[in-house]
Design a protein around this motif. Structure first.
Motif, PDB file in Angstrom:
ATOM      1  N   GLY A  58       0.935  -1.297  -0.026  1.00 57.83           N
ATOM      2  CA  GLY A  58       0.018   0.042  -0.025  1.00 57.83           C
ATOM      3  C   GLY A  58       0.808   1.265   0.088  1.00 57.83           C
ATOM      4  N   THR A  59       2.115   1.331  -0.691  1.00 58.01           N
ATOM      5  CA  THR A  59       2.737   2.412  -0.629  1.00 58.01           C
ATOM      6  C   THR A  59       2.682   3.274  -1.691  1.00 58.01           C
ATOM      7  N   PRO A  60       2.288   4.592  -1.702  1.00 61.06           N
ATOM      8  CA  PRO A  60       2.307   5.440  -2.689  1.00 61.06           C
ATOM      9  C   PRO A  60       3.374   5.478  -3.510  1.00 61.06           C
ATOM     10  N   ILE A  61       3.163   5.770  -4.608  1.00 60.96           N
ATOM     11  CA  ILE A  61       4.509   5.488  -5.780  1.00 60.96           C
ATOM     12  C   ILE A  61       4.323   6.981  -6.606  1.00 60.96           C
ATOM     13  N   VAL A  62       5.359   7.905  -6.801  1.00 62.18           N
ATOM     14  CA  VAL A  62       5.326   8.981  -7.181  1.00 62.18           C
ATOM     15  C   VAL A  62       6.435   9.072  -8.621  1.00 62.18           C
ATOM     16  N   PRO A  63       5.783   8.535  -9.696  1.00 63.52           N
ATOM     17  CA  PRO A  63       6.818   8.645 -11.029  1.00 63.52           C
ATOM     18  C   PRO A  63       7.437  10.163 -11.332  1.00 63.52           C
ATOM     19  N   GLN A  64       8.607   9.922 -11.508  1.00 63.97           N
ATOM     20  CA  GLN A  64       9.281  11.243 -11.685  1.00 63.97           C
ATOM     21  C   GLN A  64      10.300  11.083 -12.869  1.00 63.97           C
ATOM     22  N   GLY A  65      10.382  12.135 -13.828  1.00 65.70           N
ATOM     23  CA  GLY A  65      11.222  12.233 -14.776  1.00 65.70           C
ATOM     24  C   GLY A  65      12.469  13.210 -14.658  1.00 65.70           C
ATOM     25  N   GLY A  66      12.347  14.217 -15.440  1.00 62.01           N
ATOM     26  CA  GLY A  66      13.370  15.385 -15.182  1.00 62.01           C
ATOM     27  C   GLY A  66      12.831  16.318 -14.036  1.00 62.01           C
ATOM     28  N   LEU A 440     -16.509   9.106 -15.180  1.00 61.19           N
ATOM     29  CA  LEU A 440     -15.628   8.358 -16.244  1.00 61.19           C
ATOM     30  C   LEU A 440     -14.141   8.239 -16.023  1.00 61.19           C
ATOM     31  N   MET A 441     -13.554   9.484 -15.693  1.00 61.16           N
ATOM     32  CA  MET A 441     -12.242   9.370 -15.558  1.00 61.16           C
ATOM     33  C   MET A 441     -11.833   8.666 -14.080  1.00 61.16           C
ATOM     34  N   ARG A 442     -12.536   8.909 -13.226  1.00 60.17           N
ATOM     35  CA  ARG A 442     -12.529   8.111 -11.843  1.00 60.17           C
ATOM     36  C   ARG A 442     -12.384   6.727 -12.153  1.00 60.17           C
ATOM     37  N   GLN A 443     -13.317   6.285 -12.954  1.00 64.11           N
ATOM     38  CA  GLN A 443     -13.509   4.903 -12.958  1.00 64.11           C
ATOM     39  C   GLN A 443     -12.370   4.438 -13.760  1.00 64.11           C
ATOM     40  N   ILE A 444     -11.775   4.893 -14.704  1.00 60.66           N
ATOM     41  CA  ILE A 444     -10.766   4.828 -15.410  1.00 60.66           C
ATOM     42  C   ILE A 444      -9.516   4.355 -14.379  1.00 60.66           C
ATOM     43  N   LYS A 445      -9.410   5.385 -13.542  1.00 62.72           N
ATOM     44  CA  LYS A 445      -8.235   5.529 -12.616  1.00 62.72           C
ATOM     45  C   LYS A 445      -8.437   4.200 -11.723  1.00 62.72           C
ATOM     46  N   GLN A 446      -9.804   3.809 -11.193  1.00 64.67           N
ATOM     47  CA  GLN A 446     -10.064   2.685 -10.251  1.00 64.67           C
ATOM     48  C   GLN A 446      -9.758   1.328 -11.033  1.00 64.67           C
ATOM     49  N   ALA A 447      -9.888   1.163 -12.513  1.00 62.97           N
ATOM     50  CA  ALA A 447      -9.772   0.126 -13.140  1.00 62.97           C
ATOM     51  C   ALA A 447      -8.089  -0.045 -13.247  1.00 62.97           C
ATOM     52  N   PHE A 448      -7.341   1.064 -13.529  1.00 60.31           N
ATOM     53  CA  PHE A 448      -5.929   0.881 -13.635  1.00 60.31           C
ATOM     54  C   PHE A 448      -5.194   0.403 -12.514  1.00 60.31           C
ATOM     55  N   ASP A 449      -5.678   1.308 -11.537  1.00 56.61           N
ATOM     56  CA  ASP A 449      -5.096   1.346 -10.201  1.00 56.61           C
ATOM     57  C   ASP A 449      -5.974   1.247  -8.909  1.00 56.61           C
ATOM     58  N   PRO A 450      -6.372  -0.218  -8.869  1.00 58.05           N
ATOM     59  CA  PRO A 450      -7.510  -0.162  -7.614  1.00 58.05           C
ATOM     60  C   PRO A 450      -7.170   0.166  -6.289  1.00 58.05           C
ATOM     61  N   GLY A 452      -4.965   2.677  -5.617  1.00 57.26           N
ATOM     62  CA  GLY A 452      -4.754   4.098  -5.636  1.00 57.26           C
ATOM     63  C   GLY A 452      -3.302   4.199  -5.123  1.00 57.26           C
ATOM     64  N   ILE A 453      -2.417   3.501  -5.451  1.00 58.94           N
ATOM     65  CA  ILE A 453      -1.003   3.791  -5.066  1.00 58.94           C
ATOM     66  C   ILE A 453       0.026   4.861  -5.963  1.00 58.94           C
ATOM     67  N   LEU A 454      -0.934   4.884  -7.241  1.00 60.82           N
ATOM     68  CA  LEU A 454       0.125   5.683  -8.392  1.00 60.82           C
ATOM     69  C   LEU A 454      -0.492   7.097  -8.327  1.00 60.82           C
ATOM     70  N   ASN A 455       0.629   7.789  -7.913  1.00 64.20           N
ATOM     71  CA  ASN A 455       0.487   9.383  -7.695  1.00 64.20           C
ATOM     72  C   ASN A 455      -0.554   9.969  -6.954  1.00 64.20           C
TER      73      ASN A 455
END
Length: 469
Positions: A58-66, A440-450, A452-455
């Motif tokens: 259950g650790t939040p992950i924050v992707p980072q580029g530059g 709909l956007m929140r439902q997409i988020k739930q489908a990809f990341d149930p 809720g750890i991604l950003n």
């Protein structure tokens, strides 16, 4: 020792507070967060390992580029629970195909590296922006970056052919495919482009590269108004068709700020002017390009559309002209307390937006000073509002933001043209978004990341978000 230390190179797990510090603050210095660690995987498989562990714990992950984003989307919150997942070590160019006009780059590739790889094959990757020496491909894709060439080549989305990514559960979706045509089911890449790290972690992208024009010509024109800028744009389109590579607008106050902050910059006019347009066109020969620029600008001067103009006679002069445009972000950052807005409207509505913002802020916020710069050819105007001190920004910043966003929306525009929502605007986004689309956007988020750890906290407002919008 961090639980993942045994699964990654020890140098790629950072827990020392001083070493983590650069990863915990955004480029503008507006957001500062905390993290349990910074992970710097070197392979897609290592990214998958991290995400499997994050889902299990259950650790939040924050992707980072530059870490050059302008909406705080790559900065963790203040809780200290998150892990920053830096893609900086995934930095290989995997393939360049000048016949198919494609290039595959890993997410950590710096934009200039991609540009140079394309150039070495006689091609061009046409995204160009002020941070190109430090921004990375994964961040460009995740934010659907724009830049000065959108008028000709579109946003980053228009240049992405396929993606390789890792899901929140740690599944690797292999690729990226280099296909121009792929009509097999839903095209998920278009969900990931612009998703700001909230749906998956992008590890590589197949990009469209183009044949660069054999010749280019740059010019800086001085004008009396934004309406004149649109007249000049129309005249250029009649003269060169789709060969307009860039068409940028800047107000006098913004130009003055750049000149004050960077006195080494070469300003080509004897006197200041009210508005400026930076433009670049392409063609098959230098003679043709120069003739078209000279004829179009000459006619515009005779018609009263343009007050004065200079055409670059060399590559060095072209760089000097564009330096004035690319220095804007740094000049604004150094200027002091600023409320920045990345809004867009239909191109024909740009003069109305500028006029309405100027009138509204002048009437209600006399201490605020609006500056305008942006990609007028595609309707994206950056409204940068300077305040005399931090107290004035604290007192009036939220009201100024609301006013600017309302004026853009009244014209059918967007509160985010190219910088994303990040942690800067989720509350505003939730307030102005169409309820059905937001659901709909929140439902997409739930489908990809149930889990809720991604950003978490980016794009969508959350009750426990650490940063106000």
């Amino acid at each position: 020792m961090h639980p993942l230390a045994g699964l990654l190179n020890p140098d790629d797990v950072i827990t020392d507070p001083a070493a983590m510090a650069p990863y915990l603050i955004d480029w503008r210095g507006r957001f500062t967060g905390a993290a349990a660690a910074v992970m710097r995987p070197r392979t897609t498989e290592a990214v998958a390992t991290i995400l499997r562990w994050a889902t299990q714990t259950g650790t939040p992950i924050v992707p980072q580029g530059g870490n050059t984003g302008l909406s705080g989307g790559a900065t963790p919150d203040a809780s200290g629970r998150a892990v920053v997942l830096s893609l900086e070590h995934l930095d290989r160019i995997r393939a360049v195909d000048p016949v198919g006009n494609t290039l595959i780059a890993e997410a950590g590739c710096i934009l200039t590296t991609v540009q140079e790889a394309a150039a070495s094959a006689g091609r061009q990757f046409p995204v160009s922006l002020g941070s190109e020496g430090s921004c990375r491909i994964g961040g460009l894709v995740a934010t659907n970056a724009g830049g000065i060439n959108v008028i000709r080549h579109g946003m980053t989305r228009d240049l992405v052919l396929g993606l390789e990514y890792v899901t929140a559960a740690g599944e690797i979706v292999r690729g990226p495919k280099r296909l121009r045509k792929n009509n097999a089911g839903y095209d998920l890449r278009h969900l990931l482009v612009g998703s700001e790290g909230t749906l998956a972690v992008i590890t590589a992208a197949a990009l469209r590269i183009v044949r660069p024009p054999p010749a280019r010509g740059s010019a800086l024109a001085a004008l009396a108004s934004p309406d004149d800028a649109l007249r000049l744009l129309s005249a250029l389109r009649e003269a060169v068709g789709e060969e307009i590579l860039a068409f940028e607008l800047m107000c006098a106050a913004e130009m003055d700020l750049v000149r004050a902050r960077f006195p080494q910059a070469r300003y080509p006019f004897a006197h200041p002017h009210a508005w400026y347009v930076f433009t670049e066109i392409g063609g098959e020969s230098e003679g043709t390009v120069s003739a078209r620029l000279e004829a179009t600008l000459g006619d515009a001067i005779e018609a009263g559309t343009v007050v004065n103009a200079v055409i670059a006679a060399s590559e060095a002069q072209a760089r000097a002209i564009w330096y004035l445009r690319f220095a804007v972000s740094e000049a604004n950052r150094l200027a002091g307390p600023t409320a920045s807005h990345d809004v867009s409207v239909a191109t024909e509505d740009v003069p109305a937006l500028i006029a309405r913002v100027t009138a509204r802020l002048g009437a209600e916020f006399t201490a605020a000073r609006p500056l305008f710069v942006g990609h007028v050819g595609d309707g994206n105007i950056h409204v940068n509002v300077l305040f005399p001190d931090t107290d004035a920004l604290a007192a009036q910043g939220a009201a100024v933001n609301a006013a600017v966003y309302a004026l853009a929306c009244d014209l059918g525009g967007s509160i985010s043209a190219e910088h994303g929502i990040g942690r800067l605007k989720p509350v505003t986004f939730a307030r102005i978004a169409d309820p059905a689309e937001l659901r709909l956007m929140r439902q997409i988020k739930q489908a990809f990341d149930p889990a809720g750890i991604l950003n978490p906290g980016a794009v969508f407002a959350a009750p426990d978000t650490s940063f106000p919008s």
